[in-house]
Motif scaffolding. Structure first.
Motif, PDB file in Angstrom:
ATOM      1  N   GLN A  81      89.620 -21.745  -5.158  1.00 10.67           N
ATOM      2  CA  GLN A  81      90.192 -20.178  -5.095  1.00 10.67           C
ATOM      3  C   GLN A  81      91.374 -20.266  -4.273  1.00 10.67           C
ATOM      4  O   GLN A  81      92.485 -19.642  -4.959  1.00 10.67           O
ATOM      5  CB  GLN A  81      89.093 -19.469  -4.607  1.00 10.67           C
ATOM      6  CG  GLN A  81      89.470 -17.926  -4.718  1.00 10.67           C
ATOM      7  CD  GLN A  81      88.591 -17.065  -4.069  1.00 10.67           C
ATOM      8  OE1 GLN A  81      87.580 -17.375  -3.286  1.00 10.67           O
ATOM      9  NE2 GLN A  81      88.146 -15.891  -4.889  1.00 10.67           N
ATOM     10  N   LYS A  82      91.485 -20.953  -3.311  1.00  8.73           N
ATOM     11  CA  LYS A  82      92.687 -21.102  -2.562  1.00  8.73           C
ATOM     12  C   LYS A  82      93.784 -21.613  -3.243  1.00  8.73           C
ATOM     13  O   LYS A  82      94.931 -21.127  -2.948  1.00  8.73           O
ATOM     14  CB  LYS A  82      92.515 -21.415  -1.186  1.00  8.73           C
ATOM     15  CG  LYS A  82      91.600 -20.709  -0.235  1.00  8.73           C
ATOM     16  CD  LYS A  82      91.202 -21.435   1.188  1.00  8.73           C
ATOM     17  CE  LYS A  82      90.299 -20.663   1.831  1.00  8.73           C
ATOM     18  NZ  LYS A  82      89.781 -21.424   3.307  1.00  8.73           N
ATOM     19  N   GLU A  83      93.472 -22.583  -3.897  1.00 11.01           N
ATOM     20  CA  GLU A  83      94.529 -23.443  -4.603  1.00 11.01           C
ATOM     21  C   GLU A  83      94.958 -22.605  -5.951  1.00 11.01           C
ATOM     22  O   GLU A  83      96.274 -22.623  -6.182  1.00 11.01           O
ATOM     23  CB  GLU A  83      94.024 -24.932  -4.919  1.00 11.01           C
ATOM     24  CG  GLU A  83      93.628 -25.735  -3.682  1.00 11.01           C
ATOM     25  CD  GLU A  83      93.109 -27.025  -4.125  1.00 11.01           C
ATOM     26  OE1 GLU A  83      93.181 -27.526  -5.427  1.00 11.01           O
ATOM     27  OE2 GLU A  83      92.745 -27.740  -3.266  1.00 11.01           O
ATOM     28  N   TYR A  84      94.030 -22.078  -6.734  1.00  6.08           N
ATOM     29  CA  TYR A  84      94.451 -21.297  -7.902  1.00  6.08           C
ATOM     30  C   TYR A  84      95.185 -20.185  -7.540  1.00  6.08           C
ATOM     31  O   TYR A  84      96.010 -19.623  -8.290  1.00  6.08           O
ATOM     32  CB  TYR A  84      93.012 -20.845  -8.609  1.00  6.08           C
ATOM     33  CG  TYR A  84      92.064 -21.993  -9.199  1.00  6.08           C
ATOM     34  CD1 TYR A  84      92.828 -23.263  -9.404  1.00  6.08           C
ATOM     35  CD2 TYR A  84      90.818 -21.854  -9.501  1.00  6.08           C
ATOM     36  CE1 TYR A  84      91.779 -24.329 -10.020  1.00  6.08           C
ATOM     37  CE2 TYR A  84      90.042 -22.737 -10.035  1.00  6.08           C
ATOM     38  CZ  TYR A  84      90.430 -23.899 -10.412  1.00  6.08           C
ATOM     39  OH  TYR A  84      89.820 -24.874 -10.711  1.00  6.08           O
ATOM     40  N   PHE A  85      94.639 -19.409  -6.431  1.00  3.77           N
ATOM     41  CA  PHE A  85      95.352 -18.062  -6.102  1.00  3.77           C
ATOM     42  C   PHE A  85      95.814 -18.059  -4.593  1.00  3.77           C
ATOM     43  O   PHE A  85      95.236 -17.278  -3.862  1.00  3.77           O
ATOM     44  CB  PHE A  85      94.544 -16.950  -6.385  1.00  3.77           C
ATOM     45  CG  PHE A  85      93.627 -17.102  -7.805  1.00  3.77           C
ATOM     46  CD1 PHE A  85      94.286 -16.586  -8.885  1.00  3.77           C
ATOM     47  CD2 PHE A  85      92.524 -17.621  -7.785  1.00  3.77           C
ATOM     48  CE1 PHE A  85      93.744 -16.791 -10.124  1.00  3.77           C
ATOM     49  CE2 PHE A  85      91.727 -17.538  -9.134  1.00  3.77           C
ATOM     50  CZ  PHE A  85      92.431 -17.188 -10.404  1.00  3.77           C
ATOM     51  N   PRO A  86      96.969 -18.798  -4.443  1.00  3.94           N
ATOM     52  CA  PRO A  86      97.475 -18.936  -3.081  1.00  3.94           C
ATOM     53  C   PRO A  86      97.781 -17.512  -2.425  1.00  3.94           C
ATOM     54  O   PRO A  86      97.882 -17.491  -1.129  1.00  3.94           O
ATOM     55  CB  PRO A  86      98.563 -20.131  -3.049  1.00  3.94           C
ATOM     56  CG  PRO A  86      98.912 -19.969  -4.413  1.00  3.94           C
ATOM     57  CD  PRO A  86      97.747 -19.594  -5.212  1.00  3.94           C
TER      58      PRO A  86
END
Length: 129
Positions: free
Chosen positions: A121-126
């Motif tokens: 989630q952090k990588e997809y939506f930084p």
């Protein structure tokens, strides 16, 4: 017509548990009365209509059928068994521990999956909160 006879050793499913037993009565062509001799798989806990949901209105605690208890079971859930039947108490403990182990592994898998999904989630939506 069923091919079971009184005295036949069987493996039978009752609700969510699986048992070793013996046929004690054929009530009709659809059901047989089975005397419980041992536990193969402990019954599943919770609401069967909402599996894996811990927040249902009534979370069912399901006990295993007792030694020598007789349960009326659909013929479709019964199959012949020719092997050794374990002692009831040992089989109950083994089945219970297997269920606990399975759920513990699922719990560990769920925790790890949540960690990985949180990272994704952090990588997809930084730029999200």
């Amino acid at each position: 017509m069923s091919s079971f006879q009184i005295g036949d050793r069987v493996i039978a499913e009752y609700k969510t548990g699986v048992y070793f037993g013996e046929v004690v009565e054929m009530s009709n062509t659809m059901k047989a009365a089975v005397r419980i001799l041992a536990v193969k798989e402990h019954p599943t806990q919770g609401d069967l209509h909402n599996p894996m949901d811990p927040s249902v209105a009534f979370f069912h605690q399901r006990r295993a059928l007792s030694f020598q208890e007789i349960a009326l079971m659909p013929i479709s859930t019964i199959r012949p068994y020719a092997g050794a039947i374990p002692e009831y108490r040992e089989s109950l403990e083994r089945a219970l521990l297997a269920q606990i182990s399975k759920l513990s592994e699922m719990e560990a898998w769920a925790r790890r999956s949540l960690q990985e999904l949180t990272q994704l989630q952090k990588e997809y939506f930084p730029n999200s909160n």
